[in-house]
Write an enzyme that holds these catalytic residues in place. Structure first.
Site, PDB file in Angstrom:
ATOM      1  N   SER A 176       0.794  -1.346  -0.164  1.00 53.05           N
ATOM      2  CA  SER A 176      -0.015  -0.075   0.049  1.00 53.05           C
ATOM      3  C   SER A 176       0.843   1.316  -0.150  1.00 53.05           C
ATOM      4  CB  SER A 176      -1.058   0.004   1.282  1.00 53.05           C
ATOM      5  OG  SER A 176      -1.662   1.077   1.221  1.00 53.05           O
ATOM      6  N   ASP A 177       0.118   2.508  -0.538  1.00 51.17           N
ATOM      7  CA  ASP A 177       0.999   3.600  -0.420  1.00 51.17           C
ATOM      8  C   ASP A 177       0.037   4.783  -0.518  1.00 51.17           C
ATOM      9  OD1 ASP A 177       3.829   4.507  -0.878  1.00 51.17           O
ATOM     10  OD2 ASP A 177       2.814   6.010  -2.156  1.00 51.17           O
TER      11      ASP A 177
END
Length: 193
Positions: free
Chosen positions: A69-70
């Site tokens: 995730s980012d």
């Protein structure tokens, strides 16, 4: 075969969010260069990095289902990352005051062995109040959100900086869109309550 679930992130916020699902999971730090490419839009950057993080961990654990995730704060098309310092956080909050900022939160789920790969984006529009310099300084001294994209931690005192949050996946602003994550984990073959 029951597959191991791995969160490819060093973020304590993502770890806490994933823990809400009551699933067993391991945590591994992905080794990914997070430098934006020239002209790369914030949404594209978030998607690319989420997928790169998942793939970096999956390369080491090909049998596992890996989450990457980012999050990138998007101020009128300009990516704002983690400030790292008090001075950069002050600058970010001054620039965002009185504006809407879209926090582009991407999540990717990968299983190298099965060839499974999905990535999705959960944009969250955040309307910032017109903040005074004294409010910004007081907030930063109290919260020290230097590891948060856009310098605002909505799950803490940062909520006082905001006028509104617009999202279809409320946990996305904290760093991991759980509604999308659950959907992707089920598609990858995991049982999610």
């Amino acid at each position: 075969m029951r597959r191991t679930l791995i969160l490819g992130s060093t973020s304590p916020y993502r770890r806490e969010l994933l823990g809400r699902l009551k699933l067993d999971f391991d945590v591994m730090a992905p080794q990914v260069d997070e430098t934006p490419r020239p002209g790369e839009a914030p949404a594209a950057l978030a998607r690319r990095l989420a997928l790169a993080k998942a793939h970096a961990v999956a390369a080491q654990r090909p049998h596992a289902v890996v989450i990457g995730s980012d999050q990138v704060a998007d101020l009128a098309g300009e990516p704002l990352g983690k400030p790292g310092t008090h001075e950069r956080a002050t600058e970010q909050l001054r620039r965002m005051r009185g504006h809407s900022v879209v926090f582009q939160t991407a999540v990717a789920v990968v299983c190298r062995e099965t060839g499974f790969e999905q990535v999705d984006l959960a944009p969250v529009r955040v309307d910032f109040r017109s903040l005074g310099d004294d409010e910004i300084e007081t907030y930063l001294r109290a919260e020290q959100p230097y590891d948060c994209a856009g310098s605002a931690r909505s799950e803490g005192l940062g909520i006082a900086l905001l006028d509104a949050i617009h999202s279809d996946d409320p946990s996305a602003l904290v760093g991991l869109p759980l509604i999308r994550t659950c959907r992707m984990l089920r598609a990858a073959g995991l049982q999610v309550p």
